[in-house]
Design a protein around this motif. Structure first.
Motif, PDB file in Angstrom:
ATOM      1  N   VAL A 217      58.659  -7.470 -15.600  1.00 51.79           N
ATOM      2  CA  VAL A 217      58.691  -8.991 -15.155  1.00 51.79           C
ATOM      3  C   VAL A 217      60.227  -9.204 -15.355  1.00 51.79           C
ATOM      4  CG1 VAL A 217      57.960 -11.029 -15.654  1.00 51.79           C
ATOM      5  CG2 VAL A 217      56.728  -9.239 -15.946  1.00 51.79           C
TER       6      VAL A 217
ATOM      7  N   SER B  47      52.831 -12.922 -10.392  1.00 52.81           N
ATOM      8  CA  SER B  47      51.493 -12.586 -10.444  1.00 52.81           C
ATOM      9  C   SER B  47      51.427 -11.160 -10.016  1.00 52.81           C
ATOM     10  CB  SER B  47      50.378 -13.404  -9.762  1.00 52.81           C
ATOM     11  OG  SER B  47      50.302 -14.880 -10.357  1.00 52.81           O
TER      12      SER B  47
ATOM     13  N   MET C 292      46.892 -10.730 -13.429  1.00 49.45           N
ATOM     14  CA  MET C 292      47.876 -11.225 -14.335  1.00 49.45           C
ATOM     15  C   MET C 292      48.695 -12.305 -13.788  1.00 49.45           C
ATOM     16  SD  MET C 292      49.417  -7.452 -15.833  1.00 49.45           S
ATOM     17  CE  MET C 292      49.928  -7.156 -14.233  1.00 49.45           C
TER      18      MET C 292
ATOM     19  N   LEU D 103      53.338 -14.428 -15.257  1.00 53.08           N
ATOM     20  CA  LEU D 103      53.997 -13.310 -16.064  1.00 53.08           C
ATOM     21  C   LEU D 103      55.203 -13.736 -16.899  1.00 53.08           C
ATOM     22  CD1 LEU D 103      52.984 -10.438 -13.357  1.00 53.08           C
ATOM     23  CD2 LEU D 103      52.419 -10.378 -16.024  1.00 53.08           C
TER      24      LEU D 103
ATOM     25  N   ASP E 214      55.905  -9.337 -21.019  1.00 51.00           N
ATOM     26  CA  ASP E 214      54.863  -8.497 -20.695  1.00 51.00           C
ATOM     27  C   ASP E 214      55.104  -7.300 -19.936  1.00 51.00           C
ATOM     28  OD1 ASP E 214      53.454 -11.487 -19.170  1.00 51.00           O
ATOM     29  OD2 ASP E 214      52.805 -10.389 -21.039  1.00 51.00           O
TER      30      ASP E 214
ATOM     31  N   ARG F 189      46.045 -16.448 -19.250  1.00 52.00           N
ATOM     32  CA  ARG F 189      46.996 -15.793 -18.183  1.00 52.00           C
ATOM     33  C   ARG F 189      46.297 -14.775 -17.488  1.00 52.00           C
ATOM     34  NH1 ARG F 189      51.833 -13.799 -19.337  1.00 52.00           N
ATOM     35  NH2 ARG F 189      51.172 -13.134 -21.372  1.00 52.00           N
TER      36      ARG F 189
END
Length: 121
Positions: A119, A17, A82, A85, A89, A66
């Motif tokens: 990510v 996150s 967020m 993830l 993203d 999400r």
């Protein structure tokens, strides 16, 4: 001149996150809406989520369930929480605000400088 100052980007593993923040400052009379857009390498900038001053939200299908957008009207700040993830993203996330400056009658769009979200899989 209006400034949009973003923070909260970084590197995170898949499933993790991040929380992005964007504060609008200087000479603001009123904000109509704020939002987040992102741009991945080699791709066009795309909408992630928007929110009006009245609290109405809109999300890209790819982030529904999400991501959560919220706004603190008193602080002229928009947030993007967020969760879950995914590598897709990854990109530069830009803050946008549709607002009216002091001593003007025109509504206009302003953009932040962007914050990188990466990510890893």
């Amino acid at each position: 001149q209006v400034q949009l100052v973003e923070s909260g980007g970084g590197l995170v593993q898949a499933g993790g996150s991040l929380r992005l923040s964007c504060a609008a400052s200087r000479s603001i009379f009123s904000i109509n809406a704020m939002g987040w857009y992102r741009q991945a390498p080699g791709k066009q900038r795309e909408l992630v989520a928007t929110i009006t001053s009245g609290g109405n939200t809109n999300y890209a299908d790819s982030v529904k369930g999400r991501f959560t957008i919220s706004m603190d009207n008193a602080k002229s700040t928009v947030y993007l929480q967020m969760n879950g993830l995914k590598p897709e993203d990854t990109g530069v996330y830009y803050c946008n605000a549709n607002l009216r400056r002091l001593a003007t009658t025109r509504w206009a769009d302003y953009w932040g400088q962007g914050t990188q979200v990466t990510v890893s899989s």
